[in-house]
Design a protein around this motif. Structure first.
Motif, mmCIF file in Angstrom:
data_model
loop_
_atom_site.group_PDB
_atom_site.id
_atom_site.type_symbol
_atom_site.label_atom_id
_atom_site.label_comp_id
_atom_site.label_asym_id
_atom_site.label_seq_id
_atom_site.Cartn_x
_atom_site.Cartn_y
_atom_site.Cartn_z
ATOM 1 N N LEU A 210 0.817 -1.216 0.000
ATOM 2 C CA LEU A 210 0.000 0.000 0.000
ATOM 3 C C LEU A 210 0.854 1.271 0.000
ATOM 4 O O LEU A 210 0.381 2.335 -0.426
ATOM 5 C CB LEU A 210 -0.936 0.006 1.206
ATOM 6 N N LEU A 211 2.083 1.183 0.478
ATOM 7 C CA LEU A 211 2.926 2.377 0.575
ATOM 8 C C LEU A 211 3.213 3.019 -0.784
ATOM 9 O O LEU A 211 3.050 4.231 -0.939
ATOM 10 C CB LEU A 211 4.235 2.033 1.295
ATOM 11 N N PRO A 212 3.647 2.240 -1.807
ATOM 12 C CA PRO A 212 3.882 2.879 -3.114
ATOM 13 C C PRO A 212 2.628 3.511 -3.704
ATOM 14 O O PRO A 212 2.702 4.573 -4.327
ATOM 15 C CB PRO A 212 4.376 1.707 -3.985
ATOM 16 N N TYR A 255 10.252 4.246 -7.104
ATOM 17 C CA TYR A 255 11.034 4.792 -5.996
ATOM 18 C C TYR A 255 10.690 4.103 -4.674
ATOM 19 O O TYR A 255 11.577 3.809 -3.861
ATOM 20 C CB TYR A 255 10.801 6.299 -5.886
ATOM 21 N N ALA A 256 9.399 3.864 -4.455
ATOM 22 C CA ALA A 256 9.002 3.206 -3.217
ATOM 23 C C ALA A 256 9.504 1.765 -3.171
ATOM 24 O O ALA A 256 9.916 1.278 -2.110
ATOM 25 C CB ALA A 256 7.484 3.252 -3.071
ATOM 26 N N LEU A 257 9.453 1.071 -4.314
ATOM 27 C CA LEU A 257 10.011 -0.283 -4.366
ATOM 28 C C LEU A 257 11.475 -0.275 -3.944
ATOM 29 O O LEU A 257 11.916 -1.113 -3.143
ATOM 30 C CB LEU A 257 9.896 -0.839 -5.788
ATOM 31 N N PHE A 258 12.226 0.654 -4.482
ATOM 32 C CA PHE A 258 13.662 0.698 -4.221
ATOM 33 C C PHE A 258 13.938 0.994 -2.752
ATOM 34 O O PHE A 258 14.798 0.368 -2.116
ATOM 35 C CB PHE A 258 14.287 1.774 -5.116
ATOM 36 N N ILE A 259 13.186 1.950 -2.185
ATOM 37 C CA ILE A 259 13.427 2.348 -0.800
ATOM 38 C C ILE A 259 12.922 1.283 0.172
ATOM 39 O O ILE A 259 13.616 0.908 1.129
ATOM 40 C CB ILE A 259 12.768 3.715 -0.529
ATOM 41 N N VAL A 260 11.708 0.768 -0.038
ATOM 42 C CA VAL A 260 11.174 -0.249 0.864
ATOM 43 C C VAL A 260 12.032 -1.507 0.803
ATOM 44 O O VAL A 260 12.296 -2.148 1.829
ATOM 45 C CB VAL A 260 9.701 -0.555 0.523
ATOM 46 N N ARG A 261 12.471 -1.858 -0.403
ATOM 47 C CA ARG A 261 13.340 -3.038 -0.546
ATOM 48 C C ARG A 261 14.611 -2.866 0.296
ATOM 49 O O ARG A 261 15.007 -3.776 1.039
ATOM 50 C CB ARG A 261 13.671 -3.221 -2.020
ATOM 51 N N THR A 280 18.975 3.606 4.549
ATOM 52 C CA THR A 280 18.224 3.577 3.286
ATOM 53 C C THR A 280 18.276 4.924 2.591
ATOM 54 O O THR A 280 18.465 4.994 1.365
ATOM 55 C CB THR A 280 16.760 3.183 3.561
ATOM 56 N N LEU A 281 18.140 6.007 3.347
ATOM 57 C CA LEU A 281 18.185 7.328 2.722
ATOM 58 C C LEU A 281 19.575 7.650 2.195
ATOM 59 O O LEU A 281 19.712 8.300 1.154
ATOM 60 C CB LEU A 281 17.737 8.394 3.722
ATOM 61 N N ALA A 326 10.012 13.504 -3.953
ATOM 62 C CA ALA A 326 9.887 14.156 -2.646
ATOM 63 C C ALA A 326 9.051 13.321 -1.687
ATOM 64 O O ALA A 326 9.401 13.156 -0.510
ATOM 65 C CB ALA A 326 9.271 15.545 -2.822
ATOM 66 N N ALA A 327 7.938 12.782 -2.177
ATOM 67 C CA ALA A 327 7.096 11.945 -1.318
ATOM 68 C C ALA A 327 7.837 10.688 -0.891
ATOM 69 O O ALA A 327 7.733 10.240 0.263
ATOM 70 C CB ALA A 327 5.807 11.582 -2.056
ATOM 71 N N ALA A 328 8.610 10.104 -1.818
ATOM 72 C CA ALA A 328 9.353 8.891 -1.491
ATOM 73 C C ALA A 328 10.475 9.161 -0.490
ATOM 74 O O ALA A 328 10.836 8.273 0.288
ATOM 75 C CB ALA A 328 9.929 8.276 -2.762
ATOM 76 N N LEU A 329 11.027 10.370 -0.492
ATOM 77 C CA LEU A 329 12.157 10.691 0.374
ATOM 78 C C LEU A 329 11.742 11.386 1.665
ATOM 79 O O LEU A 329 12.579 11.570 2.562
ATOM 80 C CB LEU A 329 13.160 11.572 -0.383
#
Length: 758
Positions: A210-212, A255-261, A280-281, A326-329
């Motif tokens: 749900l996050l992405p 972007y969310a896939l990459f960060i959540v992964r 992660t950041l 921006a939302a992903a970060l």
């Protein structure tokens, strides 16, 4: 081994993002609500045109004719059908005259004329059963649309012995706007649930899936607000809303896939949620920011073109890319801090899991090994296939967008098609010559005779004179925008006259649009190329990798361009896909598709290269770095590409041909890039170039050491410092049982420390 590096304290950005996560999410919710309010009704304020160059001769002539001869520039048509009767029958003629008089009395309408008032043969069908009433609706595009909405219900339908349908440019634009809005809503209803299912399959966890989607929705709503603000200052095309939805969902999910992964990797390595977010950041977050910049650069190139159709996609694309990043970060890290281990809640895959899965990425590692072992075969074979798929583009023919963009059942399309098929001459294909400057009747007559002698001219009408301005209508012998009509534009512009002349009409607009694109295209390509080379150099520190990235990205687009011509120009699959082929490609579409697809290719390229560079900095082993990079990102890139392709295919279900072409073409480009270029061509080429891939002259190497970016901040240790240097982990070891930096990402840290093996 039990010694574990002490994790660093959160840096400035990490601390800013994660210090008060609930406050961050609340602020985001408030801003999203404001965006919904600000962006409401944005589609109603957008235009459905924008293919013309505003500085072109044809644009000037069109505006001058509208100003000086408004009654002679109809944009609204009533097709009067007498059924089996003749249009000259007394009852039919009487009703048609009544409709003409009634239309002339409507507010916002001028220049009303008809076959029954003028007797003009061009306004009467060849079979005698249909004829036209023509008028001009005044005002800007929004005002014309509102007037059309008011007139259409009272004029459409049965009136005594005749049946009336509505056409003309205003009706085409209005119907296109309506259909695009309806299709966009349907595409979102298709894409969102399918995307959610795919995300659950990728993540397993419904919470993580749900996050992405949340990030994508925030980016789309924010971009709508931005576009609504831009409509106050400039023209914006309604077509741009399709790109907003596609990129908003697609890139937010990437972007969310990459960060959540990466966050889940850090949790698996034993980090607490705050430390995992910080790592992660510093790693995946930098890559996301870098990727967003490369995509924005490709889209920004469209600002160099004068057509507001292309500029609109730049406005929408840049806004949605930056907002998604921006939302992903900002929002996503805050949510991850709050969720912590619960990010894996509701793991639906447990319901179907029968046995312990193989170590992650094993299949991709084997594939990379196979490709590099036979690198010449894969490099040459893949290149040959891509070039072959692109060959149909060599036969591309450029044209203009018209009613045939609409579905065959759309009223304005039906009317225009009946006019094309049933009325004499080439309706809509006439060229108009504006003459400015005082002239005598004899001079006008002599000029008209010179025009009539041109080999491509069927007939010349006029002149109609208003003070020091006059205009002639020139009917070409062939189709409205064929090669002969385009040659005629040049001949008219070079014909000697004792006054200033300007040529407009459908073919003239096409000629000027092609010239404008040809003039700016080299600058746009140079801009994309130079900035991409610089950005990839900053990421990798290599001279060769940026060149490879540009060349391979461009090669990945060949299948898309070949398919566009084969399907949409030549009409193959027009039946199953439900569109009418005009026999040409609208001039601006290849530019748009190139910029969007190139940017998305760079998006995936950055994901892969950042992980390869990270491993190379750790091991110094080129082949192992390529293998490891594909192992760690192959599944991620493929999943992201499939999800983005689903979104683009949903956009491609549109009934408007240009939107269908954009959606299906980009979907094909994304799939080809992820599954062919990233999986086969990139590792093969990098194997062939070997360690020379990373070469850079001294000055550039020092420049990169000072200003370069990378995923992580480690420096390459001594070749012997690693625990499993240049080799796969031993049986039983996890993906984290390798040299790890302070970030716990599987690489050696700056001090050579090693995370404990569990």
């Amino acid at each position: 081994m039990t010694e574990v590096n002490k994790p660093p304290r959160p840096g400035g950005w990490t601390k800013l993002v994660t210090a008060r996560p609930r406050l961050s999410l609340l602020a985001a919710l408030v801003l999203t609500v404001l965006a919904v309010l600000a962006g409401g009704g944005v589609a109603d304020r957008m235009g459905a045109g924008g293919w013309e160059d505003p500085a072109a001769e044809s644009t000037y002539a069109t505006k001058a004719l509208e100003r000086e001869f408004p009654d002679s520039q109809p944009n609204f048509l009533l097709l009067v059908d007498a059924g089996s009767a003749d249009v000259d029958a007394p009852a039919v003629a009487a009703e048609a005259r009544r409709l003409t008089e009634r239309l002339a009395g409507e507010e916002g309408v001028t220049g009303v004329g008809s076959y029954w008032a003028t007797g003009a043969p061009a306004l009467r069908a060849k079979d005698g059963h249909q004829a036209l009433i023509a008028a001009r609706i005044t005002g800007d595009e929004k005002a014309m649309g509102e007037t059309l909405d008011r007139l259409a219900p009272s004029f459409r339908g049965t009136h005594g012995p005749v049946e009336v349908t509505i056409g003309g440019p205003v009706a085409v634009r209005r119907e296109m706007q309506t259909i695009i809005q309806e299709d966009l809503t349907r595409a979102e209803l298709i894409a969102l649930p399918v995307t959610l299912v795919l995300l659950v399959m990728v993540f397993g966890s419904a919470v993580a899936a749900l996050l992405p989607l949340g990030i994508g929705i925030v980016a789309i709503l924010g971009t709508n607000a931005v576009l609504r603000g831009l409509t106050e200052f400039t023209d914006v095309s309604v077509f741009a809303m399709n790109l907003t939805t596609a990129l908003g969902l697609g890139l937010a999910i990437d972007y969310a896939l990459f960060i959540v992964r990466r966050f889940r990797e850090e949790l698996s390595a034993g980090a607490d949620p705050s430390t995992a977010v910080g790592t992660t950041l510093r790693t995946a977050g930098r890559t996301v920011l870098f990727s967003a910049l490369t995509v924005a650069v490709s889209l920004a190139a469209m600002l160099l073109f004068p057509q507001y159709f292309l500029r609109s996609f730049a406005y929408a694309g840049i806004a949605v890319v930056l907002l998604a990043a921006a939302a992903a970060l900002i929002l996503l890290p805050a949510a991850l801090v709050l969720l912590g281990e619960r990010v894996d809640s509701w793991d639906l895959r447990r319901l179907f899991r029968r046995e312990r899965p193989a170590r992650e990425g094993t299949a991709w590692a084997r594939a990379a090994t196979l490709v590099m072992r036979r690198a010449p075969f894969f490099a040459l074979g893949t290149t040959a296939v891509l070039v072959l798929l692109g060959l149909p583009f060599l036969g591309v023919r450029f044209g203009t967008a018209d009613d045939r963009q609409l579905p065959s059942t759309a009223e304005s399309h039906v009317v225009q098609q009946q006019i094309r098929d049933g009325f004499p001459g080439s309706p809509g294909g006439g060229l108009e010559v504006l003459a400015e400057g005082r002239a005598s009747e004899a001079q006008y007559t002599a000029y008209k005779e010179r025009i009539a002698e041109l080999p491509e001219v069927l007939r010349v009408d006029g002149p109609l004179v208003n003070g020091e301005a006059a205009y002639f209508t020139v009917q070409p012998k062939g189709e409205a925008v064929d090669d002969a009509a385009q040659r005629l534009v040049g001949e008219l512009r070079s014909t000697e006259a004792p006054f200033d002349t300007k040529v407009t009409g459908t073919a003239a607009v096409l000629v000027d649009s092609k010239d404008a694109i040809a003039e700016q295209l080299p600058w746009a390509v140079a801009f994309i190329t130079i900035v991409t080379l610089l950005l990839v150099f900053l990421l990798t520190g290599s001279v060769l990798i940026p060149i490879q990235a540009v060349v391979l990205n461009a090669l990945s687009l060949t299948a898309m361009f070949g398919a566009v011509v084969w399907v949409f120009q030549d009409g193959h699959l027009s039946g199953p896909l439900g569109f009418t082929s005009p026999g040409s490609i609208e001039t601006t579409l290849p530019v748009l598709m190139f910029c969007v697809a190139f940017g998305l290719s760079m998006d995936y390229g950055v994901f892969l290269l950042s992980r390869i560079k990270e491993e190379y900095d750790t091991t110094g082993d080129h082949n192992e770095a390529v293998r490891h990079g594909l192992q760690r990102t192959g599944g991620l890139i493929t999943a992201a590409a499939v999800i983005l392709a689903v979104v683009m295919v949903a956009i491609g279900t549109s009934r408007v041909t240009n939107t269908k072409m954009l959606g299906l073409g980009i979907a094909l480009a994304v799939v080809m890039d992820a599954m062919i270029v990233r999986s086969l061509l990139v590792p093969a080429v990098m194997r062939l170039t070997g360690r020379a891939t990373w070469w850079a002259p001294g000055p550039l190497r020092r420049f990169h050491e000072r200003f370069g970016l990378s995923e992580g901040e480690q420096k390459r240790p001594d070749r012997g410092a690693g625990l499993y240097r240049n080799a796969a982990p031993p049986r039983g070891a996890t993906s984290h049982d390798v040299p790890a930096d302070e970030n716990g990402d599987g690489t050696a840290d700056a001090s050579g420390g090693i995370r404990a093996i569990r």
